[in-house]
Design a protein around this motif. Structure first.
Motif, PDB file in Angstrom:
ATOM      1  N   CYS A  50       0.725  -0.855   0.007  1.00  0.00           N
ATOM      2  CA  CYS A  50       0.241  -0.296   0.009  1.00  0.00           C
ATOM      3  C   CYS A  50       0.792   1.432   0.136  1.00  0.00           C
ATOM      4  CB  CYS A  50      -0.915   0.680   1.357  1.00  0.00           C
ATOM      5  SG  CYS A  50      -1.740   1.396   1.684  1.00  0.00           S
ATOM      6  N   LYS A  52       0.467   3.951   1.029  1.00  0.00           N
ATOM      7  CA  LYS A  52      -0.341   5.063   1.747  1.00  0.00           C
ATOM      8  C   LYS A  52       0.544   4.191   3.553  1.00  0.00           C
ATOM      9  CE  LYS A  52      -3.730   8.349   0.556  1.00  0.00           C
ATOM     10  NZ  LYS A  52      -4.914   8.600   1.383  1.00  0.00           N
ATOM     11  N   CYS A  53       0.015   3.417   3.976  1.00  0.00           N
ATOM     12  CA  CYS A  53       0.601   2.888   5.110  1.00  0.00           C
ATOM     13  C   CYS A  53       1.768   1.983   4.802  1.00  0.00           C
ATOM     14  CB  CYS A  53      -0.433   2.182   5.541  1.00  0.00           C
ATOM     15  SG  CYS A  53      -0.836   0.362   4.819  1.00  0.00           S
ATOM     16  N   CYS A 111      -4.707  -0.093  -0.071  1.00  0.00           N
ATOM     17  CA  CYS A 111      -4.972  -1.614   0.734  1.00  0.00           C
ATOM     18  C   CYS A 111      -6.739  -1.064   1.313  1.00  0.00           C
ATOM     19  CB  CYS A 111      -4.134  -2.297   1.670  1.00  0.00           C
ATOM     20  SG  CYS A 111      -4.369  -0.495   4.043  1.00  0.00           S
ATOM     21  N   CYS A 114      -7.315   1.954   4.155  1.00  0.00           N
ATOM     22  CA  CYS A 114      -6.377   3.336   3.754  1.00  0.00           C
ATOM     23  C   CYS A 114      -7.738   3.534   2.934  1.00  0.00           C
ATOM     24  CB  CYS A 114      -5.455   3.273   2.213  1.00  0.00           C
ATOM     25  SG  CYS A 114      -3.622   3.017   3.942  1.00  0.00           S
TER      26      CYS A 114
HETATM   27 ZN   LIG Z   1      -2.376   1.193   3.864  1.00  0.00          ZN
END
Ligand SMILES: [Zn+2]
Length: 124
Positions: A50, A52-53, A111, A114
């Motif tokens: 992912c 973002k994370c 993911c 997110c």
């Molecule tokens: Zn994520």
């Protein structure tokens, strides 16, 4: 799986090749003595993360990929499809899959966690 360029038939031939959890299938055939066209589909799951994370995730793919393989340097630009040059007269299916996976992975993937927090942002 590898195939010598000169052994590719002019009449389109079906192929199916599996690498890890990815199935690569379709047909291919020569369109000129130095060019071969692939109409292929790639499906399965590839490991990704992912953006973002950073969480690892399996990315489900179901991609249609049409491309042309050139035996040697390709200097003509009349084809709109992606042209992949091979320089040793050998088409390496593993390598084709790898480069497709790399290009899919270079997109941003989010993911499911997110993604559910992301609806607001997407509308901006
Ligand atoms: Zn994520």
């Amino acid at each position: 799986m590898k195939i010598e360029f000169r052994k590719i038939p002019f009449e389109a031939k079906d192929f199916s090749f599996t690498s890890n959890s990815v199935i690569f299938e379709g047909n291919f055939g020569k369109i000129s003595p130095t060019l071969a066209k692939f109409d292929a589909k790639m499906s399965g799951t590839i490991p990704s993360s992912c953006y973002k994370c950073g969480e690892n995730m399996d990315l489900e793919i179901n991609e249609t990929i049409d491309f042309i393989v050139s035996d040697g340097i390709y200097s003509d630009d009349k084809h709109e499809e992606t042209v992949i040059e091979v320089d040793n007269n050998i088409i390496d299916f593993d390598q084709l899959i790898d480069s497709e996976i790399t290009s899919i992975n270079s997109d941003y993937h989010v993911c499911s966690n997110c993604n559910s927090n992301d609806l607001f942002e997407k509308e901006l």
